[in-house]
Design a protein around this motif. Structure first.
Motif, PDB file in Angstrom:
ATOM      1  N   UNK A   1       0.987  -1.203  -0.163  1.00  0.00           N
ATOM      2  CA  UNK A   1       0.045  -0.044  -0.087  1.00  0.00           C
ATOM      3  C   UNK A   1       0.883   1.238  -0.021  1.00  0.00           C
ATOM      4  N   UNK A   2       2.114   1.299   0.783  1.00  0.00           N
ATOM      5  CA  UNK A   2       2.796   2.462   0.821  1.00  0.00           C
ATOM      6  C   UNK A   2       3.351   2.493  -0.560  1.00  0.00           C
ATOM      7  N   UNK A   3       3.921   1.475  -1.375  1.00  0.00           N
ATOM      8  CA  UNK A   3       4.491   1.692  -2.534  1.00  0.00           C
ATOM      9  C   UNK A   3       3.316   2.184  -3.571  1.00  0.00           C
ATOM     10  N   UNK A   4       2.105   1.899  -3.462  1.00  0.00           N
ATOM     11  CA  UNK A   4       0.866   2.431  -4.533  1.00  0.00           C
ATOM     12  C   UNK A   4       0.918   4.037  -4.061  1.00  0.00           C
ATOM     13  N   UNK A   5       1.185   4.393  -3.001  1.00  0.00           N
ATOM     14  CA  UNK A   5       1.110   5.742  -2.629  1.00  0.00           C
ATOM     15  C   UNK A   5       2.433   6.497  -2.929  1.00  0.00           C
ATOM     16  N   UNK A   6       3.541   5.823  -3.645  1.00  0.00           N
ATOM     17  CA  UNK A   6       4.561   6.461  -3.694  1.00  0.00           C
ATOM     18  C   UNK A   6       5.420   6.699  -2.693  1.00  0.00           C
ATOM     19  N   UNK A   7       5.279   6.105  -1.436  1.00  0.00           N
ATOM     20  CA  UNK A   7       6.049   6.250  -0.234  1.00  0.00           C
ATOM     21  C   UNK A   7       6.871   5.071   0.088  1.00  0.00           C
ATOM     22  N   UNK A   8       8.170   5.331  -0.835  1.00  0.00           N
ATOM     23  CA  UNK A   8       9.125   4.411  -1.074  1.00  0.00           C
ATOM     24  C   UNK A   8       9.754   3.975   0.437  1.00  0.00           C
ATOM     25  N   UNK A   9      10.239   5.074   0.965  1.00  0.00           N
ATOM     26  CA  UNK A   9      10.926   4.968   2.230  1.00  0.00           C
ATOM     27  C   UNK A   9       9.935   4.318   3.354  1.00  0.00           C
ATOM     28  N   UNK A  10       8.842   4.716   3.438  1.00  0.00           N
ATOM     29  CA  UNK A  10       7.881   3.810   4.357  1.00  0.00           C
ATOM     30  C   UNK A  10       7.602   2.451   3.869  1.00  0.00           C
ATOM     31  N   UNK A  11       7.629   1.969   2.813  1.00  0.00           N
ATOM     32  CA  UNK A  11       7.400   0.696   2.174  1.00  0.00           C
ATOM     33  C   UNK A  11       8.758  -0.096   2.507  1.00  0.00           C
TER      34      UNK A  11
END
Length: 764
Positions: free
Chosen positions: A494-504
C-alpha cells in the motif's frame, strides 16, 4: 562420546598427529584432539556435513582401572565391563563399557552421582520411561537401564566418539580453511537443521516433551552425523530440569520449566556461539554497510568463527538467529518446522553467493510472480521514444504503483477457511475476482486478496486497499497482528501504491527480519533501495535473489539497472552478464535478451571511433538475430522497433565518423542475412525510411490519442532520413507529380459538364 564433555581434558596428542594446541572449553583448559576433517563435495542438500574422524578414539586406549567405580574385571549388573571415564552428564558420570552379552558392543554407561542416588532414585526410572520412545538419528539411543549395588542406578546408552560443537567451533576458529573458510557458515546451518529435526521429534512426535539444556557441549559430530548426547535433561514441558546459563531463554522458569520455543532459543544461542556472531543484529546491519561496493559485511565480523561470506548472507544468518532468540516467546519461531524453513532459505542464499551457482527450492511462503519488473528495459522501445528522443530513459525502473501489484504474492495460509478456493484462483482481471469473491465469508486471507486486487482494479487504489488491510488486521486480532509478517508485507504494498518508497522499505525490512530465508522481501528491499538511489544496497539485495534463482527475471533486471547506475568501465558488460544469466527455460528470457540488445544499442549511441566499435556493433547484431530467431521475440511490430533502434545506432556511428563505409560493408557481410542490414549508407537510409513509415502506420492504428502526433513525427522522420531525390519532403512533391495531379483535376471537371461557346479556351 556419550555424555557432556564440558569438563573433559583429553591431554596432549603426539607431535606426529596434528592438533591445534590449548584452548578453553566451558571454562576448563583442554586440548583439541587430533582429528581429520574431510570436506564434502558441493551439494545443495543443506544437511550435508564434513566427515570428522578422530585419530585416537577413547575405546582404543585400553582400560583405565584407576578411575573406575568397580574393580578391574568386575561386570556391572553381570553384563557391562567398564573401560574408562568419558565425562559427566546432567544426572551423573559417564563411562565407556563393553556389553559382554551383545558381541562386546561399545556402550556408554551413565551412573547417578552417589549424593543424588537417594534424592533422585525415582528420577532415573522416570527418565528411562520417557527416553524409551526416543528413536531419532540425531539423538543418542538409550539401549537399557538397570541397578548395581555398588554404583546404584544406571542407563545404557549408544556410544559415539567425535567432536562436540564447542570443539568444532574452536577448531574452525584456529583453522577455518579446514572447514572451507566461509563455507563453515553453511555447516552451521546444517547443524541447526539436524538439531531441529531432533527437537521436532521431541516436540511433535512425543507431545509435551522438551530437551531443556541444548548447548554446544551437548551435541557431537561423529563421522558425518550429529548426536544430541546428553538425554538427561529431556522432560515434559513445564517441569523443572537442567538448563545452562548463556543458552537458557529468559522465559524459562526459576527451576528450569520451559517450552518448545525455549528449546529453539537455546538452539539459536548455540548456533550464534558456533558461528561467532554477536548478539546485536542492529550493529551487524549497520557496521556491515550494505552500501559497500562489494556488499561486504567484513567490518562487523571480526569475531566470526570463520571468514565472513560475501554479500547479504551473513546479515540473513544473523537475522534468523535474532528471530530465534528474541526475549518474548511470541516473537520467536512458532515451532521447529517454521525455523527449519528459514534456515534452509539462508543456506541456499549463502551457498549461491559463495559458488555463484543456483541453489533453488520453491518458496514455502510465496508464489513466484509472473512479472519481470523490467521497467522500460525488457521490451521494444515505445513509439513515444521517437517522438521525444532522449526524454525516455530505457534504464528507468518500473513505477512504485506498478511494483505494488507485481511483487510475489504470499501463499494462502493453509489454516484459512478459504485456503482451497484461494489456491485455485487464477491471476485474472481484478474486477472479475472482486466480483467472484464478493459473497465469500470474510477471513484474513480473503481481505488480503482483496487488498491486492484493489491496488490493481479500476476505481480502487490505495485507500480502498487500506480499508481491506485494516479488516485483515481486525481478523488476525490485536494480540497477533503486531507479529504477523503478512500484514507488514501488505502495508509495504500500500505504501508503494502511495509512492511512499521509504515507508514501504521499513515495512519490508520488518518482513525480512521475520522470515530472513525468503527471497521476496529482499527483492522488495532491492527495489526500494534502487528508487532511493542507494545503488550498492540495491545491488546487494538483487544479487542475493538473482544468484539463488536466476529464473527470477526481476532480480536480474534490478541488478543490471544498479550496475549501470553505478557506472565504471565494465558496467555495461556486468549488466549484460546479469541478464544473460536468466536461463533459457525462464518465462523472462525474452525480456532479458531484449534488454541486453537495448543496453548495447544505448552504449553505441555516444561511442566514438575506436577499434572496439565494429566489434561491439557486430555483437549487438548477433544478439538481435538471436532475439528474433532463437529467444522468442516473434511480435512483428516489436521487431520493427528493435531493428529501427539498431539501424539508427549504425547510422549515428556513420554520421559521427566513428564507422566508415568499408567497415559498414564488412559489418553487413558478417551479420545474419535474415536481418537484412544494408551494406552502404544510401541503402541504410532507405531502410531507415521504410522502418519509420512502418512505425508511423503502427502509431496511426493505435487507440491512444497521443499516438496521432507520434505518427506525424515518424512520417516526417521517414522523409528526412531517406536519400536525396526530386521528392524529398512529403509536403513538396516532385514537379511531374504536380502536373499529373492538375491534369487529373481538370479532366475530372471537364467530364462533369459539356463545354459551351461562352467557355473560354482551355489552359495551355
Amino acid at each position: 562420546m556419550a555424555g557432556d564433555a564440558g569438563k573433559r581434558v583429553s591431554g596432549e596428542v603426539p607431535d606426529s598427529e596434528w592438533s591445534l594446541g590449548p584452548l578453553v572449553i566451558a571454562g576448563q583448559p583442554a586440548f583439541l584432539r587430533a582429528a581429520r576433517v574431510e570436506l564434502p563435495e558441493e551439494n545443495p542438500d543443506p544437511t550435508v556435513l564434513p566427515t570428522i574422524t578422530l585419530l585416537e578414539r577413547a575405546a582404543s586406549r585400553g582400560i583405565d582401572a584407576k578411575e573406575l567405580p568397580l574393580p578391574p574385571g568386575q561386570l556391572l549388573a553381570g553384563q557391562y565391563l567398564l573401560i574408562r571415564p568419558l565425562g559427566y552428564g546432567g544426572m551423573g558420570e559417564v563411562y565407556l563399557a563393553l556389553d559382554t552379552k551383545v558381541d562386546d558392543r561399545e556402550v556408554a554407561i551413565k551412573i547417578l552421582h552417589p549424593e543424588q542416588a537417594v534424592v533422585e532414585a525415582g528420577a532415573l526410572v522416570r527418565e528411562r520411561r520417557a527416553l524409551v520412545d526416543l528413536s531419532h538419528d540425531d539423538i543418542i539411543r538409550v539401549y537399557n537401564y538397570g541397578h548395581h549395588p555398588e554404583v546404584g542406578d544406571f542407563l545404557v546408552l549408544q556410544y559415539v566418539d567425535g567432536l562436540t560443537l564447542e570443539e568444532v567451533r574452536a577448531r574452525a576458529r584456529l583453522n577455518p580453511e579446514e572447514f572451507g573458510g566461509a563455507r563453515f557458515h553453511e555447516f552451521v546451518l546444517a547443524y541447526g537443521l539436524r538439531i531441529l529435526s531432533a527437537l521436532g521429534h521431541l516436540h511433535a512426535d512425543l507431545p509435551g516433551k522438551v530437551y531443556g539444556d541444548l548447548k554446544p557441549d551437548n551435541v557431537m559430530h561423529d563421522g558425518t552425523t550429529t548426536k544430541i548426547i546428553d538425554v538427561g535433561s529431556v522432560r515434559a514441558a513445564g517441569l523443572p530440569g537442567l538448563t545452562t546459563r548463556g543458552f537458557r531463554a529468559p522465559t524459562v522458569g526459576r527451576n528450569g520449566e520451559c517450552t518448545g520455543q525455549d528449546d529453539l532459543f537455546s538452539l539459536g544461542e548455540t548456533l550464534r556461539r558456533l558461528s561467532g556472531l554477536g548478539t546485536s543484529l542492529q550493529d551487524l546491519a549497520r557496521l556491515g554497510d550494505l552500501g559497500a561496493p562489494d556488499g561486504s559485511t567484513a567490518a562487523a565480523t571480526e569475531e566470526t568463527t570463520a571468514p565472513a561470506p560475501r554479500g547479504l548472507g551473513l546479515v540473513s544468518l544473523a537475522r534468523v538467529l535474532d528471530r530465534a532468540t528474541r526475549s518474548e516467546r511470541h516473537e520467536r519461531f512458532a515451532d521447529a518446522r517454521e525455523m527449519a524453513e528459514q534456515l534452509r532459505g539462508v543456506f541456499r542464499e549463502l551457498r549461491s553467493l559463495r559458488t555463484g551457482t543456483e541453489t533453488f527450492e520453491p518458496s514455502p511462503l510465496f508464489l513466484q510472480s509472473a512479472y519481470a519488473l523490467d521497467g522500460a528495459l525488457g521490451s521494444a522501445p515505445p513509439l513515444a521514444h521517437w517522438a521525444a528522443p532522449g526524454t525516455l530513459s530505457p534504464y528507468a525502473p518500473p513505477s512504485p504503483a506498478e511494483v505494488a501489484y507485481r511483487l510475489p504474492v504470499p501463499r494462502p495460509d493453509r489454516h484459512d477457511s478459504h485456503h482451497a478456493e484461494l489456491s485455485r484462483l487464477a491471476d485474472a482481471a481484478p474486477e472479475a475476482l472482486l466480483q467472484h469473491t464478493g459473497d465469500w465469508r470474510d477471513s484474513t486471507e480473503v481481505h488480503l486478496l482483496r487488498c491486492r486486487l484493489r491496488l490493481r482494479a479500476a476505481g480502487g487504489g490505495p485507500d480502498a486497499a487500506e480499508r481491506e488491510l485494516r479488516a485483515a488486521e481486525e481478523s488476525v486480532g490485536p494480540e497477533r497482528a503486531p507479529y504477523d509478517w503478512r500484514l507488514d508485507w501488505h502495508r509495504g504494498l500500500v505504501a508503494l501504491a502511495r509512492d511512499q518508497v521509504e515507508v514501504a522499505g521499513r515495512h519490508f525490512d520488518r518482513v525480512y527480519a521475520a522470515i530472513p530465508g525468503e527471497y521476496a522481501p529482499k527483492l522488495a528491499l532491492g527495489y526500494c533501495a534502487e528508487r532511493l538511489e542507494r545503488w550498492h544496497e540495491a545491488l546487494t539485495f538483487y544479487e542475493a535473489v538473482r544468484l539463488r534463482n536466476p529464473s527470477l527475471g526481476s532480480a536480474a533486471f534490478g541488478a543490471a539497472r544498479a550496475r549501470l547506475a553505478l557506472g565504471g568501465e565494465r558496467s555495461r558488460e556486468e549488466a549484460v552478464r546479469e541478464l544473460d544469466a536468466v536461463p533459457q527455460h525462464s518465462r523472462h528470457r525474452t525480456a532479458a535478451r531484449t534488454a541486453a540488445v537495448r543496453i548495447g544499442v544505448e552504449h553505441l549511441r555516444t561511442a566514438g571511433r575506436s577499434g572496439e566499435l565494429p566489434e561491439r556493433l557486430r555483437e549487438v547484431l548477433r544478439r538481435l538475430a538471436l532475439l528474433f530467431h532463437a529467444h522468442g521475440l516473434t511480435d512483428e511490430e516489436a521487431r520493427a522497433r528493435m531493428t529501427l533502434e539498431a539501424w539508427e545506432a549504425v547510422q549515428g556511428a556513420l554520421a559521427r565518423g566513428a564507422l566508415d563505409a568499408t567497415e559498414l560493408d564488412t559489418l553487413a557481410a558478417d551479420a545474419d542475412p535474415r536481418l537484412g542490414l544494408p551494406s552502404d549508407e544510401p541503402g541504410l537510409r532507405k531502410d531507415l525510411s521504410r522502418l519509420h513509415l512502418a512505425l508511423a502506420h503502427q502509431a496511426a492504428r493505435s487507440a491512444a490519442p497521443e499516438d496521432a502526433t507520434v505518427a506525424e513525427v515518424l512520417l516526417d522522420r521517414a522523409y528526412e532520413v531517406r536519400p536525396l531525390a526530386f521528392r524529398h519532403r512529403r509536403d513538396s512533391p516532385w514537379p511531374g507529380k504536380r502536373l499529373t495531379d492538375w491534369l487529373r483535376t481538370a479532366a475530372s471537371a471537364t467530364s462533369q459538364r459539356q463545354p459551351s461557346a461562352s467557355d473560354g479556351p482551355l489552359p495551355p
